[in-house]
Write an enzyme that holds these catalytic residues in place. Sequence first.
Site, PDB file in Angstrom:
ATOM      1  N   THR A  44       0.831  -1.203   0.000  1.00  0.00           N
ATOM      2  CA  THR A  44       0.000   0.000   0.000  1.00  0.00           C
ATOM      3  C   THR A  44       0.864   1.250   0.000  1.00  0.00           C
ATOM      4  O   THR A  44       0.608   2.207  -0.749  1.00  0.00           O
ATOM      5  CB  THR A  44      -0.908   0.016   1.245  1.00  0.00           C
ATOM      6  OG1 THR A  44      -1.672  -1.178   1.282  1.00  0.00           O
ATOM      7  CG2 THR A  44      -1.831   1.215   1.232  1.00  0.00           C
ATOM      8  N   THR A  45       1.915   1.260   0.836  1.00  0.00           N
ATOM      9  CA  THR A  45       2.786   2.418   0.951  1.00  0.00           C
ATOM     10  C   THR A  45       3.553   2.663  -0.334  1.00  0.00           C
ATOM     11  O   THR A  45       3.979   3.784  -0.617  1.00  0.00           O
ATOM     12  CB  THR A  45       3.755   2.240   2.137  1.00  0.00           C
ATOM     13  OG1 THR A  45       2.992   1.905   3.299  1.00  0.00           O
ATOM     14  CG2 THR A  45       4.549   3.493   2.426  1.00  0.00           C
ATOM     15  N   TYR A 107     -13.091  -4.106  -1.483  1.00  0.00           N
ATOM     16  CA  TYR A 107     -14.316  -3.613  -2.118  1.00  0.00           C
ATOM     17  C   TYR A 107     -15.399  -4.670  -2.299  1.00  0.00           C
ATOM     18  O   TYR A 107     -16.563  -4.425  -1.983  1.00  0.00           O
ATOM     19  CB  TYR A 107     -14.031  -2.943  -3.476  1.00  0.00           C
ATOM     20  CG  TYR A 107     -15.240  -2.223  -4.021  1.00  0.00           C
ATOM     21  CD1 TYR A 107     -15.612  -0.984  -3.512  1.00  0.00           C
ATOM     22  CD2 TYR A 107     -16.034  -2.786  -5.018  1.00  0.00           C
ATOM     23  CE1 TYR A 107     -16.742  -0.328  -3.986  1.00  0.00           C
ATOM     24  CE2 TYR A 107     -17.164  -2.142  -5.500  1.00  0.00           C
ATOM     25  CZ  TYR A 107     -17.517  -0.909  -4.987  1.00  0.00           C
ATOM     26  OH  TYR A 107     -18.631  -0.278  -5.444  1.00  0.00           O
ATOM     27  N   TYR A 133      -2.522 -10.704   4.598  1.00  0.00           N
ATOM     28  CA  TYR A 133      -2.509  -9.297   5.017  1.00  0.00           C
ATOM     29  C   TYR A 133      -3.936  -8.852   5.307  1.00  0.00           C
ATOM     30  O   TYR A 133      -4.763  -8.762   4.402  1.00  0.00           O
ATOM     31  CB  TYR A 133      -1.865  -8.454   3.911  1.00  0.00           C
ATOM     32  CG  TYR A 133      -1.804  -6.970   4.136  1.00  0.00           C
ATOM     33  CD1 TYR A 133      -2.059  -6.373   5.373  1.00  0.00           C
ATOM     34  CD2 TYR A 133      -1.467  -6.126   3.073  1.00  0.00           C
ATOM     35  CE1 TYR A 133      -1.979  -5.004   5.545  1.00  0.00           C
ATOM     36  CE2 TYR A 133      -1.382  -4.756   3.233  1.00  0.00           C
ATOM     37  CZ  TYR A 133      -1.637  -4.198   4.463  1.00  0.00           C
ATOM     38  OH  TYR A 133      -1.564  -2.839   4.628  1.00  0.00           O
ATOM     39  N   ARG A 138      -8.841  -0.424   5.373  1.00  0.00           N
ATOM     40  CA  ARG A 138      -8.714  -0.064   3.956  1.00  0.00           C
ATOM     41  C   ARG A 138      -9.563  -0.943   3.041  1.00  0.00           C
ATOM     42  O   ARG A 138      -9.974  -0.501   1.970  1.00  0.00           O
ATOM     43  CB  ARG A 138      -7.247  -0.155   3.510  1.00  0.00           C
ATOM     44  CG  ARG A 138      -6.415   1.052   3.910  1.00  0.00           C
ATOM     45  CD  ARG A 138      -5.047   1.001   3.242  1.00  0.00           C
ATOM     46  NE  ARG A 138      -4.257   2.170   3.545  1.00  0.00           N
ATOM     47  CZ  ARG A 138      -4.148   3.252   2.774  1.00  0.00           C
ATOM     48  NH1 ARG A 138      -4.831   3.316   1.648  1.00  0.00           N
ATOM     49  NH2 ARG A 138      -3.388   4.263   3.128  1.00  0.00           N
ATOM     50  N   LYS A 161       0.171 -10.485   8.214  1.00  0.00           N
ATOM     51  CA  LYS A 161       0.301  -9.095   8.632  1.00  0.00           C
ATOM     52  C   LYS A 161      -1.055  -8.676   9.171  1.00  0.00           C
ATOM     53  O   LYS A 161      -2.013  -8.527   8.417  1.00  0.00           O
ATOM     54  CB  LYS A 161       0.728  -8.210   7.460  1.00  0.00           C
ATOM     55  CG  LYS A 161       0.790  -6.730   7.810  1.00  0.00           C
ATOM     56  CD  LYS A 161       1.128  -5.882   6.580  1.00  0.00           C
ATOM     57  CE  LYS A 161       1.122  -4.406   6.908  1.00  0.00           C
ATOM     58  NZ  LYS A 161       1.387  -3.558   5.703  1.00  0.00           N
TER      59      LYS A 161
END
Length: 291
Positions: A44-45, A107, A133, A138, A161
């Site tokens: 994501t980062t 989503y 993860y 998010r 994670k």
Amino acid sequence: MILGSIVALVTPMYDNGDVDKESLKKLVEFHIEQGSDALVAMGTTGESATLSEHEHMDVVKAIVEYVAGRIPVIAGTGANSTTEAIALTKAAKQVGADACLLVTPYYNKPTQEGLYLHYKAIAEAVDIPQILYNVPGRTACDMLPETIGRLAKIERIVGVKEATGDLTRVSVIRELCGDDFALYTGDDATSCEFCLLGGNGTITVSGNVAPRLVHEMITAAINGDRETATSIDANLRGLHTQLFIQSNPIPVKWAVTEMGLMAKGIRLPLTWLTEDCFDPVRSAMHQAQVI
């Protein structure tokens, strides 16, 4: 098992949004010199959501080449399409990644059974260590500890994670998955306590800015040295908060630029950090003694 401070690496870009490979190489060297234990490429980062599949894998390949086996590289290969996640994971294996990090499908809100079958299909399709993860803030999808426990029994699924920030899950997941299953936190604010409770490391945003401190703090926490870990973490508290003052990775990219490690560049729909946030982030960087 990969242990310690695993940095969710930012992707340097020029002001037109193109990937800046020269700065990417500089960042890799910076993290190796500063003691980061591993790197996540295209999480994501790293702005994985706005890079094409070709760009995505080009960045992973470049990081693998720059690292040259000195520390592990974990490729972000998750998607809300199982077929796409398999394709990305196969490509990551082909370019030499050491493991893959697979975010829960976002989503479309799969059921727990859907999550199980999604990850099972990827594990059966690609022979590479795979890390689950879970980041419901998010994805709008929470993978429950019981589902993680089922998945831990599948060969190639080696860890998770867990980015909920819920510390009560550490002991629950450990009991369900056993000692050989890696537990990583994705929540910087609780990473110290997470590792003191038995976690194996952090996949960190703060580590982009203060890699040596995060490495030292997490190492102490894994070793059960509460006094040292909490003392170091006190200097990181500002970063843990202010690097999320706007959506990640907006603040952390500004901070890394402020350190002179890359130029200003981010992709729409993300925008550059607004001026009213400069002082809070800069203050946190001073507290961590990185500027």
